[in-house]
Write an enzyme that holds these catalytic residues in place. Structure first.
Site, PDB file in Angstrom:
ATOM      1  N   ARG A  95       1.004  -0.947  -0.178  1.00  0.00           N
ATOM      2  CA  ARG A  95       0.078  -0.041   0.062  1.00  0.00           C
ATOM      3  C   ARG A  95       1.081   1.344   0.089  1.00  0.00           C
ATOM      4  NH1 ARG A  95      -2.331  -3.478   3.606  1.00  0.00           N
ATOM      5  NH2 ARG A  95      -4.491  -4.291   3.238  1.00  0.00           N
ATOM      6  N   HIS A 143      -3.444  -8.955   3.514  1.00  0.00           N
ATOM      7  CA  HIS A 143      -4.976  -9.342   3.603  1.00  0.00           C
ATOM      8  C   HIS A 143      -4.892 -10.087   4.951  1.00  0.00           C
ATOM      9  CE1 HIS A 143      -6.204  -7.963  -0.449  1.00  0.00           C
ATOM     10  NE2 HIS A 143      -5.913  -6.667   0.138  1.00  0.00           N
ATOM     11  N   TYR A 178       1.855 -16.108   8.691  1.00  0.00           N
ATOM     12  CA  TYR A 178       2.723 -14.980   8.617  1.00  0.00           C
ATOM     13  C   TYR A 178       4.277 -15.378   9.011  1.00  0.00           C
ATOM     14  CZ  TYR A 178      -0.131 -10.879   7.698  1.00  0.00           C
ATOM     15  OH  TYR A 178      -0.921 -10.051   7.248  1.00  0.00           O
TER      16      TYR A 178
END
Length: 385
Positions: free
Chosen positions: A234, A350, A360
């Site tokens: 992002r 996400h 993760y």
């Protein structure tokens, strides 16, 4: 208009008198001889007097500057006398905001709390902070929102409206206001809405690559644009990137949890292309800033939030491509080429809780993502006309 010589020569008389400077500003000379700057103005049909400051503690130019600021407030319906009174008690917007902020920040991340405080300090409190909260009219709050809209920050404008609304609600439940003007402003705002950001279909990526190669502006902005494409981050995550979190040896970038949408640390593997770009950039920004993508004018801050969009605009793709569009293209193409959906979701950050089975910290998926991101960077580079 007054001169310094006239002011210095003004002596007390048997009765108080005024030396006019213009636009309502004058020097009041009482019998005691203690000179005071005052501003006569009219608001809501009533004439009022604001004590601007004492002479010689406040110079002629300082008095004019303060009077100009007061007249600007008056032009948008802010009464400087009421604002001055409110600033000295706990019913001002500023005082109530500080109470609300201290109460709420306990559940926020440090990064978010800092970001919100900066928004209020820079753009909200200077306009309405000194006003009695119960006296703030919708038009005055709209003036605050317009500051964001005028520079194209529509999402932040909506965020400012919502957060100001929370301050008003806090004032209402603590008995210091009866009305929240924030919800009524939604219809007056410049059409903010959650929107689908533009993106390119795969067959148009070669033309975009060709156009990007012609960019001749800031090298920092250009590298930011390329890294954003290669990593599918992002824009906010990219801008917050710190040199201390770039690990060239292990070829990973760590994005702090405080700036992540999911409030979790995000580990990003670096492709050969990203390593090369950041190595080049390290000789430019690392000696002068903690930020990888340091601002042009203030090295203590990252590049502006629209830096990548400005690159896209300059190469002729305004409205056709976007930073968020890079993420969409990555997701679409990687899924079409049947890369593991879980690995794609983790790369896009996400993942939420156990939604992708807690991967993760799973070494297998980091290795898979290394392979995947190198494939993606190579795929992008191969798309040439």
């Amino acid at each position: 208009m007054l001169t310094v010589k006239q002011i210095e020569a003004a002596k007390p008389k048997e009765k108080p008198y005024r030396l006019l400077d213009g636009n309502g500003l004058y020097l009041y000379v009482p019998v005691s001889g203690k000179k005071v700057w005052q501003l006569r103005y009219k608001i809501d049909g009533k004439e009022k007097i604001l004590t601007v400051g004492k002479y010689p503690l406040m110079t002629l130019q300082e008095a004019r500057d303060k009077a100009w600021t007061a007249r600007k407030d008056i032009s948008v319906g802010i009464d400087p006398v009421k604002a001055k009174k409110a600033s000295s008690n706990n019913n001002s917007f500023s005082a109530i905001y500080k109470e609300w902020y201290e109460h709420k920040k306990q559940v926020w991340s440090v990064g978010y709390a800092t970001e919100l405080a900066k928004m209020f300090d820079d753009d909200i409190l200077p306009i309405i902070g000194g006003l009695e909260i119960q006296d703030i009219e919708p038009m005055q709050l709209l003036e605050v929102i317009r500051r964001f809209e005028d520079r194209g920050a529509m999402e932040r404008a909506n965020k400012a409206r919502r957060r100001c609304g929370e301050v008003f609600r806090y004032a209402i439940v603590t008995g210091r206001a009866k009305y929240n003007p924030a919800p009524d402003l939604a219809d007056a705002m410049k059409g903010y809405r959650k929107k689908n950001f533009p993106f390119l279909p795969a067959d148009q990526i070669p033309a975009f690559n060709k156009a990007l190669a012609t960019f001749s502006g800031s090298i920092v902005s250009l590298i930011a644009t390329k890294v954003l494409r290669y990593t599918a981050l992002r824009t906010k995550e990219l801008r917050s990137m710190l040199w201390k979190n770039v690990d060239f040896e292990n070829r990973i970038i760590t994005i702090d949890a405080s700036v992540m949408k999911g409030r979790k640390i995000h580990v990003v593997p670096m492709s050969d292309q990203v390593v090369e770009l950041l190595t080049t950039l390290s000789s430019i920004t690392k000696p002068v800033s903690e930020f990888v993508f340091a601002g042009r004018n203030d090295k203590k801050k990252p590049i502006c939030e629209n830096a990548v969009l400005l690159v896209i605009k300059q190469i002729g793709y305004e409205g056709l491509e976007s930073g968020h569009g890079f993420r969409h293209e990555f997701s679409t193409i990687m899924n079409e080429h049947e890369w593991p959906a879980d690995a794609i979701e983790v790369q896009l950050a996400h993942a939420n809780g156990g939604s992708v089975r807690g991967i993760y910290n799973h070494a297998q998926y980091l290795d898979k993502r290394r392979e995947m991101m190198q494939w993606w960077a190579d795929w992008l580079d191969e798309k040439v006309e």
